[in-house]
Design a protein around this motif. Structure first.
Motif, PDB file in Angstrom:
ATOM      1  N   TRP A  85     -47.817 -48.078  53.643  1.00 14.21           N
ATOM      2  CA  TRP A  85     -46.778 -47.588  52.753  1.00 14.21           C
ATOM      3  C   TRP A  85     -45.524 -48.406  53.016  1.00 14.21           C
ATOM      4  N   ASN A 421     -42.935 -44.034  48.057  1.00 15.08           N
ATOM      5  CA  ASN A 421     -43.399 -44.433  49.380  1.00 15.08           C
ATOM      6  C   ASN A 421     -43.198 -43.343  50.420  1.00 15.08           C
ATOM      7  N   GLU A 422     -42.163 -42.534  50.245  1.00 14.78           N
ATOM      8  CA  GLU A 422     -41.956 -41.433  51.184  1.00 14.78           C
ATOM      9  C   GLU A 422     -43.079 -40.411  51.044  1.00 14.78           C
ATOM     10  N   ARG A 425     -46.102 -41.823  52.748  1.00 15.13           N
ATOM     11  CA  ARG A 425     -45.961 -41.719  54.203  1.00 15.13           C
ATOM     12  C   ARG A 425     -46.245 -40.307  54.685  1.00 15.13           C
TER      13      ARG A 425
END
Length: 459
Positions: A85, A421-422, A425
């Motif tokens: 990520w 992307n968070e 993750r």
């Protein structure tokens, strides 16, 4: 100490909610490969090149399609296994495998199992210029697949054939729509086939007129089993008359307490006219329909009690009657598979985020300029019970769980942006439930299931 997830955390044993049980199963991937020479994207590329005498270009298209279908499950598994990520995923160089453009958010049905019953949804079509820009951006990004609907009925957008044709000219290999087929006239059938549509998925809930008419009531007028069934059969006839292998056709029925016993009649209705006949597990989206009979529900309650699980723990009765309860979560595959662009340009990461409650960016300015104006309008109309809203009286405004910068970005920027992307993750670190929009997600593919084998639910 946080560790990178193992293969077991990323999908080993994952089950999928759509089950094909037709008598004549057709492999869509093989169908596409066998008929790639008829794919409009290939035809345009061949004409631009001045021919393909040795078939090398055709094989490139076939290989890209293989890569895309393999990656649909393979990319998320690899990404979660390797902790890809942020910058690590960007360096991987993988585009979205599908971009879903909501060509129309309006729908002409008021199905009791639909999110539209409880989350305000705009009655709009996407601006054609925005849709064309998104197609161009997706093509430039190397996206192999585009779907031209999300929450609404795409046939309500008169520009749909033009959008599909443009996507094919820009090299998009796989173009798809989901449709309720209420507006699938012969003229529209021909226009879609001529545009190069590759895959159509019908939503048709019921193996009988009685159950269908109950499950799919019209919003603005009567909707009937007979008319829609005739439309679907008519599309098959037109495709045959045109001698086209495309679009590949699939039909799905959601399994509820009433429709579960109608599976055989459902398959019989469509085995001769549809390439892939399948059924899909019911997921609660606000209608609170019963998907199991009282005896089965008692087994679920006993199983939950035996395992010390709460009463609201998800359960699932699959098409074969196997009963399962959820005992954990998998990271969701969708943040690595697709981007969903709502009619106003808001971008979601998952098809289950109906109200775009967790937007990951903005691909168009309308959502920034107007905010929740259209959502508020729908909520007010529903509260008043206006025409077309009589069955939508329980809708609420979407929650707003994420607030990305209010600037228009490209699909490439959003795909590799911090918001999505968070989520990748958090899912990759096993913190699915810590993402608010994912906490109680009903998407069955994200749960780890344990089969109930005894009458009391004991495993």
């Amino acid at each position: 100490m946080t560790t990178t997830p193992t293969t077991a955390d990323t999908g080993a044993g994952r089950l999928y909610a759509i089950q094909g049980r037709g008598r004549r199963p057709v492999d869509r991937t093989q169908h596409m490969l066998d008929h790639m020479d008829r794919n409009r994207a290939y035809i345009h590329a061949r004409e631009a090149k001045g021919g393909d005498p040795d078939g090398a270009l055709l094989e490139q298209f076939r290989e890209r399609f293989r890569w895309y279908r393999k990656g649909w499950r393979g990319l998320p598994a690899e990404a979660y296994q390797r902790g890809l990520w942020g910058e690590a995923f960007k360096a991987h160089g993988h585009p979205p495998l599908c971009v879903d453009i909501e060509s129309a958010s309006v729908c002409d049905l008021a199905c009791p199992f639909c999110y539209r019953q409880w989350v305000a949804t705009p009655d709009k079509i996407m601006d054609e210029a925005l849709a064309m820009r998104l197609i161009d951006q997706a093509a430039d990004l190397g996206v192999p697949s585009m779907k031209f609907n999300w929450r609404g009925e795409p046939l309500l957008n008169p520009a749909l054939p033009r959008l599909i044709a443009h996507a094919k000219k820009r090299g998009i290999i796989d173009t798809l729509i989901n449709t309720n087929a209420t507006e699938l006239t012969e003229a529209k059938a021909r226009a879609l086939i001529e545009a190069g549509l590759d895959h159509v998925i019908y939503s048709f809930d019921g193996g009988s007129a009685k159950s269908y008419n109950k499950m799919r009531p019209g919003r603005f007028g009567e909707n009937t089993f007979d008319q829609v069934y005739a439309n679907i059969r008519g599309f098959a006839r037109v495709r045959a008359e045109m001698g086209s292998p495309f679009p590949f056709t699939k039909i799905q029925m959601i399994l509820t307490e009433e429709t579960f016993s109608e599976q055989d009649s459902f398959f019989s209705l469509f085995d001769e006219v549809i390439d892939d006949v399948s059924v899909k597990a019911y997921t609660e989206r606000g209608g609170k329909l019963s998907d199991v009979d009282p005896d089965t529900r008692a087994r679920v309650e006993a199983a939950l009690a035996d395992r010390g699980l709460s009463d609201d723990t998800p359960y699932w009765r699959d098409a074969d009657g196997n009963l399962m309860v959820a005992v954990g979560r998998f990271p969701c595959e969708q943040p690595y598979q697709r981007l969903m662009i709502a009619q106003d340009g808001r971008v979601a990461m998952c098809c289950y985020d109906w109200g775009v409650e967790h937007p990951v960016g903005y691909a168009g300015v309308q959502a920034i300029d107007e905010g929740d104006k259209e959502y508020t309008h729908i909520a007010e109309r529903a509260k008043e019970g206006g025409k077309g809203f009589e069955l939508l009286k329980n809708v609420r405004m979407p929650r707003r769980l994420n607030d990305p910068p209010k600037v228009v970005q490209s699909l490439a920027e959003i795909w590799h942006g911090s918001a999505v992307n968070e989520v990748r993750r958090m899912h990759g670190l096993g913190k699915v439930a810590d993402v608010a929009v994912c906490t109680h997600c009903p998407f069955k593919d994200t749960y780890r299931w344990e089969k109930i084998t005894g009458a009391s639910g004991a495993g």
